[in-house]
Design an enzyme around this catalytic site. Structure first.
Site, PDB file in Angstrom:
ATOM      1  CG  ASP A  26       0.110  70.603  39.632  1.00  0.00           C
ATOM      2  OD1 ASP A  26       1.157  70.650  40.312  1.00  0.00           O
ATOM      3  OD2 ASP A  26      -0.344  71.583  39.008  1.00  0.00           O
ATOM      4  CE  LYS A  53       2.943  79.372  42.822  1.00  0.00           C
ATOM      5  NZ  LYS A  53       1.546  79.312  42.386  1.00  0.00           N
ATOM      6  N   GLY A  54       7.184  77.356  37.644  1.00  0.00           N
ATOM      7  CA  GLY A  54       8.195  77.549  36.611  1.00  0.00           C
ATOM      8  C   GLY A  54       7.818  76.816  35.322  1.00  0.00           C
ATOM      9  CB  ALA A  55       6.854  73.301  34.699  1.00  0.00           C
ATOM     10  N   GLY A 264      -2.311  82.865  37.436  1.00  0.00           N
ATOM     11  CA  GLY A 264      -1.195  83.794  37.671  1.00  0.00           C
ATOM     12  C   GLY A 264      -0.007  83.462  36.782  1.00  0.00           C
ATOM     13  CG  ASP A 265       1.774  79.707  37.056  1.00  0.00           C
ATOM     14  OD1 ASP A 265       2.430  80.436  37.828  1.00  0.00           O
ATOM     15  OD2 ASP A 265       1.351  78.581  37.373  1.00  0.00           O
TER      16      ASP A 265
HETATM   17  O1  RIB Z   1       0.573  78.165  39.980  1.00  0.00           O
HETATM   18  C1  RIB Z   1       0.029  76.892  39.975  1.00  0.00           C
HETATM   19  C2  RIB Z   1       1.030  75.876  40.440  1.00  0.00           C
HETATM   20  O2  RIB Z   1       1.338  76.094  41.792  1.00  0.00           O
HETATM   21  C3  RIB Z   1       0.568  74.455  40.366  1.00  0.00           C
HETATM   22  O3  RIB Z   1       0.810  73.877  39.115  1.00  0.00           O
HETATM   23  C4  RIB Z   1       1.283  73.788  41.526  1.00  0.00           C
HETATM   24  O4  RIB Z   1       2.251  72.869  41.117  1.00  0.00           O
HETATM   25  C5  RIB Z   1       1.890  74.916  42.330  1.00  0.00           C
HETATM   26  O5  RIB Z   1       3.252  75.017  42.147  1.00  0.00           O
END
Ligand code: RIB
Length: 323
Positions: A26, A53-55, A264-265
């Site tokens: 990012d 989002k996965g990480a 959201g993650d």
């Molecule tokens: O949900 C946030 C993420 O969305 C960010 O870290 C960015 O990489 C995008 O995938």
């Protein structure tokens, strides 16, 4: 029962949470406001950090004490190495995170304003190359997980296949519907839980979500199409959970928001950990909501993902559920 101060290890599963998902680097810039199309404005803070989002969801679950493995791809480049190092530092297993020799690591450009609102544009890079063969090699890991957690940064056939493998082994499947994409019923029917914000729910159902009533209709539509439980966000009106047990409303959590990236993650990963530990909807929902709120208090996708002790303290200090 509520979120315990320490995680509960599930002895019959090797992993508490198996994440099949995307990893990005990012590039973040914060400014007074977000630029309009065609406009260039000056920001005041910049940062380069691990995301995707996965990480993010893998790190969020690991910080809550879960045993987590990430299945996906990064490029054979410095960005991919940095992401892998971050994940390993957080205790996320990376032996199923492949190095793609052809595509570069995924990149996301993140812009954040003073109110914490964000805009993101991402290129998938190596994320787009996660293959059926990757899943075939990772299938024992998927079967050994208590919960399979996914998002939509990988190709849809991969999401569909991973869900089939997990369901076939009797595992719980949770999907975060970001970034917004349409999904066939063949994917929805293998999901125990889907979580979509208002924008994503609009894409999934073909009907815009502006408020809680719209969120209710979207959740009903998703359940009719085969999802076990649907969680739909209605912006500042909070989230609505519709499950077999009925409806639960999660009010918006007021905090001093700095950056919504990754909120959201935090929500979906916390939900996966709580449901995996056997907590009810009325226990899991407020925990997820609280984790999302806490995340927004720090700049960067992973920086504000709360650790378990911090989350437990925050929940104890607030009442976060309305029925
Ligand atoms: O949900 C946030 C993420 O969305 C960010 O870290 C960015 O990489 C995008 O995938």
């Amino acid at each position: 029962m509520s979120l315990a101060p320490t995680g509960q290890v599930m002895t019959q599963a090797r992993w508490d949470v198996v994440v099949v998902g995307g990893a990005n680097l990012d590039f973040l810039v914060r400014g007074e406001r977000l630029p309009a199309p065609g406009e260039t404005i000056t920001g005041d803070v910049s940062d380069e950090s691990a995301g995707g989002k996965g990480a993010n969801q893998a790190v969020a679950a690991a910080r809550l004490g879960a045993r987590v493995v990430l299945i996906g791809r990064v490029g054979a480049d410095r960005r991919g190495d940095l992401i892998r190092q971050r994940l390993e530092k957080e205790g996320v297993a990376t032996h199923q995170l492949r190095r793609d020799s052809e595509a570069a690591t995924g990149v996301a450009l993140v812009m954040v304003d003073r109110q914490g609102q964000k805009l993101i544009m991402a290129t998938p890079g190596a994320n787009a190359n996660v293959s059926e063969e990757d899943l075939r090699m990772a299938s024992p890991v998927i079967r050994e997980g208590r919960v399979l957690l996914m998002q939509l940064e990988l190709p849809i056939p991969i999401v569909e296949r991973a869900a089939q493998i997990a369901k076939g082994a009797g595992r719980m499947v949770i999907l975060d519907a970001g970034p917004g994409r349409e999904l066939p019923d063949s994917v929805l029917q293998n999901l125990d839980v889907i979580r979509a914000n208002a924008h994503e729910a609009g894409i999934l159902t073909g009907r815009a979500v502006h408020n809680l009533e719209d969120a209710r209709i979207a959740a009903q539509t998703l359940r009719q199409r085969g999802v076990g439980a649907a969680i739909v966000g209605a912006g500042s009106q909070g989230d609505l959970i519709l499950s077999r047990e009925g409806e639960l409303r999660l009010p918006w959590q007021p905090v001093d928001a700095v950056d919504a990236t990754g909120a959201g993650d935090a929500f979906t990963a916390t939900l996966a950990v709580c449901r995996g530990e056997g907590l009810s909807w009325s226990e899991s929902g407020p925990c997820a909501s609280a984790a999302a709120a806490l995340k927004t208090t720090k700049l960067g996708a992973q920086a504000g993902l709360p650790r378990r002790a911090e989350l437990v303290k925050f929940i104890e200090a607030r009442s976060v559920v309305n029925r």
